[in-house]
Design an enzyme around this catalytic site. Structure first.
Site, PDB file in Angstrom:
ATOM      1  CG  ASP A 190       0.933   0.722   2.254  1.00 20.28           C
ATOM      2  OD1 ASP A 190       1.633  -0.312   2.200  1.00 20.28           O
ATOM      3  OD2 ASP A 190      -0.316   0.710   2.145  1.00 20.28           O
ATOM      4  N   GLY A 205     -12.096  -7.958  -5.627  1.00 18.39           N
ATOM      5  CA  GLY A 205     -10.887  -8.794  -5.601  1.00 18.39           C
ATOM      6  C   GLY A 205      -9.946  -8.531  -6.753  1.00 18.39           C
ATOM      7  CG  ASP A 231      -5.311  -0.164  -0.492  1.00 17.13           C
ATOM      8  OD1 ASP A 231      -4.417   0.400  -1.152  1.00 17.13           O
ATOM      9  OD2 ASP A 231      -5.384  -1.391  -0.350  1.00 17.13           O
TER      10      ASP A 231
HETATM   11  C1  GLA Z   1      -2.612  -3.636  -0.809  1.00 15.58           C
HETATM   12  C2  GLA Z   1      -2.603  -3.089   0.617  1.00 15.58           C
HETATM   13  C3  GLA Z   1      -1.918  -1.723   0.658  1.00 15.58           C
HETATM   14  C4  GLA Z   1      -0.545  -1.754  -0.017  1.00 15.58           C
HETATM   15  C5  GLA Z   1      -0.627  -2.424  -1.394  1.00 15.58           C
HETATM   16  C6  GLA Z   1       0.738  -2.654  -2.020  1.00 15.58           C
HETATM   17  O1  GLA Z   1      -3.399  -2.852  -1.637  1.00 15.58           O
HETATM   18  O2  GLA Z   1      -3.905  -2.974   1.117  1.00 15.58           O
HETATM   19  O3  GLA Z   1      -1.823  -1.293   1.986  1.00 15.58           O
HETATM   20  O4  GLA Z   1       0.400  -2.375   0.799  1.00 15.58           O
HETATM   21  O5  GLA Z   1      -1.287  -3.685  -1.325  1.00 15.58           O
HETATM   22  O6  GLA Z   1       1.326  -1.442  -2.334  1.00 15.58           O
END
Ligand code: GLA
Length: 395
Positions: free
Chosen positions: A37, A123, A179
């Protein structure tokens, strides 16, 4: 989630009065496209039926008060005029950071009492914190608009971007958009093909005849803030800086195809940086290939791409570790499993496996046992379904 229970707890903590309203936002699992991302490529997450729920009631005095079901000792109260006081705090910064960003963006806000409940394992790499942010955003925007007698501006993409900014600036984690976007935009029965540069997205039906997505929690906690997450981001930026000699007009690694990358890879002399960039560029190509495989009903091909993704995260991006690798190795040994990989940031957290429906029980039992033998940690498994994104719970 038991609304009656939440109403009672809410009244105990914040006092009797009008009943609170309920807002929720889900966890997410990323099916493929990891550490993509923030490099501007495609990701393929799905929202889950694990959620954060916030019970919310407006107040007249401009105070935002927060409490959480799983943290009975914690109670935060902050005036809307002093939100910055909570920048970087261990608890409260996620919610108040969102309030602060909403305020800066001109959303009308009012004081409120917010009580948080969640069944997302904290977590574990399933984005419990993004779900807290997005649920908070929807609650604050809705109550704030009502108190100002205006219609709520619930544009979910804007809210996801705002929540990401809050995590970057208020909490201090340099996460990408995946996310918050998945938690905001989830859709039952679908995964989201999202381009993280343009934020264009498409909902792709997840019809997996005879197969289930099983999430395995290694129960090895990871903290994004003190992990190597920010370091990986910096390594990608540095690799892109070096590649600019060949592609001056490009700014993000995922703007390069694998072929273009290979043609200029000699510019990256450092072996570590080369491995990081190679993961990003090849993982990005795997996402489109996965969606094509799913659309063609070729689950075997999709599973193989999941496996390649994990191996690349293990060998090139180096974000897996003993626990994730052990769980994935054991998952792949179960007859009929088509693919298994880590999901999320890595360094602990969860795996996702494509398991024949008839083998799900056996999978959880055997992978669980063997994982425990290897690591001494008792894992947890969730068989969840892609579900809707952020919303008010009205029924
Ligand atoms: C975490 C970050 C996301 C993304 C993932 C790896 O979840 O919050 O933005 O970078 O790691 O894909």
């Amino acid at each position: 989630m038991d609304k009656k229970y939440l109403r009672e707890k809410f009244a105990q903590v914040f006092g009797e009065g009008p009943a609170p309203r309920f807002f929720c936002a889900p966890a997410r699992v990323n099916l493929i496209g990891e550490h993509i991302d923030y490099n501007g490529g495609d990701v393929f997450p799905a929202a889950l039926d694990l959620v954060t729920v916030v019970a919310a009631r407006p107040r007249e005095d401009g105070l935002v008060r927060l409490a959480a079901d799983d943290l009975p000792g914690i109670f935060v109260a902050c005036p809307l005029s002093k939100l910055h006081f909570f920048k970087g705090t261990a608890w409260g910064s996620y919610q108040l950071g969102v309030a602060s960003e909403l305020q800066k963006a001109g959303y009308p806000l009012c004081g409120c009492d917010l009580y948080f409940w969640s069944d997302i394992p904290f977590g574990s790499g399933l984005s419990s914190s993004a779900s807290i942010q997005v649920a908070t955003a929807v609650a604050l925007v809705t109550l704030g608009a009502e108190s100002a007698h205006t219609a709520p501006n619930l544009d979910l993409t804007s809210l996801a971007v705002l929540c990401q900014r809050s995590e970057n600036q208020f909490v201090g984690v340099n996460c990408g958009i995946m996310d918050q976007f998945a938690s905001a935009h989830g859709k039952r029965g679908h995964a989201i093909l999202l381009n993280c540069k343009t934020l264009d997205y498409e909902l792709v039906p997840l019809a997996m005849e005879g197969y289930a997505l099983v999430i395995g929690n290694t129960c090895k906690k990871r903290g994004l803030g003190d992990s190597k997450y920010n370091e990986r981001r910096a390594e990608c930026d540095e690799a892109m800086r070096l590649l600019k000699d060949a592609y001056p007009e490009r700014t993000l690694l995922c703007e390069l195809s694998l072929r273009e990358f290979e043609a200029a890879a000699h510019l990256i002399k450092d072996a570590v940086l080369y491995r990081r960039a190679l993961h990003v560029v090849s993982e990005n190509e795997r996402v489109r290939a996965s969606v094509a495989a799913l659309r063609a009903g070729d689950l075997k091909a999709f599973g193989a791409l999941m496996n390649q993704s994990h191996d690349s995260l293990r060998d090139l991006y180096e974000v897996t570790g003993f626990e994730l690798d052990s769980m994935v190795d054991e998952a792949r040994k179960i007859d009929g499993v088509l693919g298994a990989r880590m999901t999320g940031a890595g360094f602990g957290g969860c795996t996702v496996s494509l398991v024949p429906c008839g083998k799900v029980e056996l999978f959880m039992e055997q992978v669980g046992e063997r994982y425990y033998e290897k690591t001494g940690i008792m894992p947890a498994f969730y068989v969840t379904l892609p579900d809707d994104g952020a919303r008010e719970l009205t029924d």
